[in-house]
Design a protein around this motif. Sequence first.
Motif, mmCIF file in Angstrom:
data_model
loop_
_atom_site.group_PDB
_atom_site.id
_atom_site.type_symbol
_atom_site.label_atom_id
_atom_site.label_comp_id
_atom_site.label_asym_id
_atom_site.label_seq_id
_atom_site.Cartn_x
_atom_site.Cartn_y
_atom_site.Cartn_z
ATOM 1 N N ILE A 136 -45.195 6.479 7.271
ATOM 2 C CA ILE A 136 -44.659 7.836 7.098
ATOM 3 C C ILE A 136 -43.161 7.833 6.803
ATOM 4 O O ILE A 136 -42.582 8.871 6.530
ATOM 5 C CB ILE A 136 -44.964 8.748 8.320
ATOM 6 C CG1 ILE A 136 -44.503 8.085 9.612
ATOM 7 C CG2 ILE A 136 -46.412 9.141 8.366
ATOM 8 C CD1 ILE A 136 -44.537 9.028 10.800
ATOM 9 N N SER A 137 -42.523 6.653 6.869
ATOM 10 C CA SER A 137 -41.105 6.610 6.502
ATOM 11 C C SER A 137 -40.941 6.560 4.974
ATOM 12 O O SER A 137 -39.857 6.780 4.453
ATOM 13 C CB SER A 137 -40.437 5.396 7.136
ATOM 14 O OG SER A 137 -41.182 4.249 6.823
ATOM 15 N N ASP A 138 -42.026 6.300 4.269
ATOM 16 C CA ASP A 138 -41.984 6.208 2.808
ATOM 17 C C ASP A 138 -41.779 7.613 2.205
ATOM 18 O O ASP A 138 -42.483 8.556 2.558
ATOM 19 C CB ASP A 138 -43.338 5.625 2.363
ATOM 20 C CG ASP A 138 -43.380 5.373 0.889
ATOM 21 O OD1 ASP A 138 -43.514 4.208 0.520
ATOM 22 O OD2 ASP A 138 -43.292 6.341 0.096
ATOM 23 N N ALA A 139 -40.809 7.724 1.285
ATOM 24 C CA ALA A 139 -40.460 9.041 0.729
ATOM 25 C C ALA A 139 -41.656 9.703 0.036
ATOM 26 O O ALA A 139 -41.858 10.911 0.138
ATOM 27 C CB ALA A 139 -39.295 8.907 -0.232
ATOM 28 N N ILE A 142 -46.369 3.033 11.195
ATOM 29 C CA ILE A 142 -44.907 2.975 11.334
ATOM 30 C C ILE A 142 -44.420 1.625 10.815
ATOM 31 O O ILE A 142 -44.950 0.589 11.219
ATOM 32 C CB ILE A 142 -44.498 3.097 12.825
ATOM 33 C CG1 ILE A 142 -45.135 4.327 13.470
ATOM 34 C CG2 ILE A 142 -42.987 3.048 13.012
ATOM 35 C CD1 ILE A 142 -44.405 5.609 13.332
ATOM 36 N N GLN A 143 -43.403 1.673 9.973
ATOM 37 C CA GLN A 143 -42.823 0.421 9.484
ATOM 38 C C GLN A 143 -41.883 -0.126 10.560
ATOM 39 O O GLN A 143 -41.186 0.663 11.202
ATOM 40 C CB GLN A 143 -42.011 0.715 8.228
ATOM 41 C CG GLN A 143 -42.281 -0.261 7.141
ATOM 42 C CD GLN A 143 -41.910 0.319 5.794
ATOM 43 O OE1 GLN A 143 -41.095 1.223 5.710
ATOM 44 N NE2 GLN A 143 -42.509 -0.214 4.762
ATOM 45 N N PRO A 144 -41.850 -1.472 10.757
ATOM 46 C CA PRO A 144 -40.948 -1.992 11.786
ATOM 47 C C PRO A 144 -39.509 -1.561 11.521
ATOM 48 O O PRO A 144 -39.087 -1.469 10.367
ATOM 49 C CB PRO A 144 -41.083 -3.510 11.656
ATOM 50 C CG PRO A 144 -42.224 -3.752 10.746
ATOM 51 C CD PRO A 144 -42.569 -2.491 10.037
ATOM 52 N N LYS A 145 -38.773 -1.271 12.612
ATOM 53 C CA LYS A 145 -37.404 -0.772 12.454
ATOM 54 C C LYS A 145 -36.450 -1.868 12.012
ATOM 55 O O LYS A 145 -36.569 -3.007 12.438
ATOM 56 C CB LYS A 145 -36.917 -0.229 13.800
ATOM 57 C CG LYS A 145 -37.350 1.170 14.034
ATOM 58 C CD LYS A 145 -36.507 1.791 15.132
ATOM 59 C CE LYS A 145 -37.023 3.186 15.396
ATOM 60 N NZ LYS A 145 -37.070 3.529 16.782
ATOM 61 N N VAL A 146 -35.499 -1.488 11.181
ATOM 62 C CA VAL A 146 -34.444 -2.427 10.785
ATOM 63 C C VAL A 146 -33.437 -2.451 11.944
ATOM 64 O O VAL A 146 -33.069 -1.394 12.464
ATOM 65 C CB VAL A 146 -33.723 -1.888 9.518
ATOM 66 C CG1 VAL A 146 -32.696 -2.871 8.996
ATOM 67 C CG2 VAL A 146 -34.733 -1.510 8.466
ATOM 68 N N PRO A 147 -32.994 -3.657 12.388
ATOM 69 C CA PRO A 147 -32.030 -3.661 13.499
ATOM 70 C C PRO A 147 -30.736 -2.946 13.104
ATOM 71 O O PRO A 147 -30.357 -2.957 11.944
ATOM 72 C CB PRO A 147 -31.771 -5.152 13.754
ATOM 73 C CG PRO A 147 -32.422 -5.884 12.661
ATOM 74 C CD PRO A 147 -33.306 -4.968 11.889
ATOM 75 N N PRO A 148 -30.041 -2.302 14.055
ATOM 76 C CA PRO A 148 -28.834 -1.557 13.698
ATOM 77 C C PRO A 148 -27.730 -2.479 13.206
ATOM 78 O O PRO A 148 -27.641 -3.632 13.624
ATOM 79 C CB PRO A 148 -28.428 -0.893 15.019
ATOM 80 C CG PRO A 148 -29.046 -1.727 16.074
ATOM 81 C CD PRO A 148 -30.288 -2.310 15.494
ATOM 82 N N ARG A 149 -26.908 -1.957 12.314
ATOM 83 C CA ARG A 149 -25.778 -2.721 11.779
ATOM 84 C C ARG A 149 -24.664 -2.703 12.833
ATOM 85 O O ARG A 149 -24.339 -1.659 13.389
ATOM 86 C CB ARG A 149 -25.306 -2.004 10.510
ATOM 87 C CG ARG A 149 -24.297 -2.743 9.697
ATOM 88 C CD ARG A 149 -24.294 -2.197 8.257
ATOM 89 N NE ARG A 149 -24.377 -0.752 8.141
ATOM 90 C CZ ARG A 149 -23.307 0.049 8.176
ATOM 91 N NH1 ARG A 149 -22.111 -0.423 8.328
ATOM 92 N NH2 ARG A 149 -23.459 1.355 8.052
ATOM 93 N N GLU A 150 -24.128 -3.897 13.111
ATOM 94 C CA GLU A 150 -23.057 -3.952 14.125
ATOM 95 C C GLU A 150 -21.710 -3.693 13.478
ATOM 96 O O GLU A 150 -21.445 -4.159 12.381
ATOM 97 C CB GLU A 150 -23.037 -5.317 14.797
ATOM 98 C CG GLU A 150 -24.174 -5.466 15.750
ATOM 99 C CD GLU A 150 -24.001 -6.651 16.688
ATOM 100 O OE1 GLU A 150 -22.872 -7.153 16.819
ATOM 101 O OE2 GLU A 150 -25.010 -7.044 17.265
#
Length: 359
Positions: free
Chosen positions: A166-169, A233-241
Amino acid sequence: MKKEERGHAESERVQSGLASDLLNWYDETKRNLPWRASHDPYHIWVSEIMLQQTRVDQGIGFYLKFIERFPDVKRLAAASEQEVLALWQGLGYYSRALNLHQSARIIAESHNGCFPEKAADWIQLPGVGVYTASAISSIAFGDPQAAVDGNVLRVIARLTCESAPISDAKVRRSITERAQSLISTTRPGDFNQAMMELGALVCTPKRPKCEVCPISHYCRSKVLDQVHLYPIIQPKVPPREEMMWYILYFNKNGLYVQQRGSSSIWRKMWAFKSVSEEAYKALLQAEMLVAHATPSPELERRMEHRLTHRLLRIYLLPFQCGVGFTDDSLTFVTYKELNNYPFPVVFTKYLKEIGLWEG
Ligand code: SF4
């Protein structure tokens, strides 16, 4: 009746049945939220902007305070940015407050205080996206536009066994079309709120309560006993530090602050003096000295602050200032006045931790 016509009639029956079952459930069980008692577009607009990244239970207190201080759009337009930001303090995502304020000025000045009635006009205002425009115009003016937030995406993905993430546009667009085909044209605002309410209370991300769901007999994943598989759900991208370095100059009466630029994170809010990593290290190791200021290493801290896609690592080094300390890039503020200066929550947390916050 031809096969095609029969199919069409059947899908219309499902659509109107689903809308009416959902609305009956909503009428009986909806939560009593302060903005729901009103059809005033100003109230609905403020609540929708506040709830964009804030939980309902957390938003209620802020909403009531905000409406009390700025009871209508003209009063909000006449306020200063600082007043609006100060009231928003603690809610986070401060660009929402700045956009709300800027939009209030546009409505007061260019629209003579009148709100747009259609989603297509709402979306022209700063900070109003497709979802918010549809939510406000449907609730306040009965514009039949489906408002699809994360809750509605999940409900429809389960209703239809949507097999793509569902994250796909593209998937979001097709779910929005599906929601549009289901919407009640007589009560579009209530329909949108009912869908969101269902997602928040019944069709929850974990352990949905299908046994009490008013539209379970229209739900494909329930009928197939596959609710646990949806939404995808697509796996989350880790946050940018991201690292940030700050110097806090203070004395017994107050501290020195700096307003942030309009293109930076925390735009237009206040913070301590921002420095480069090199300057920070030189000050920390006393390779660089500041006239009339002494480091307070016991108050040095590293803080972490999580935003949606970023993890901020913030290094804070305080200096106690004596008479004669000056820095033209900074403004001196007494501890008593600090409450009037909107600070990102991570800085107020730090000031509280080291005992310099009186607010
Ligand atoms: S039956 Fe279950 S999965 Fe389907 S819409 Fe209702 S709560 Fe969600």
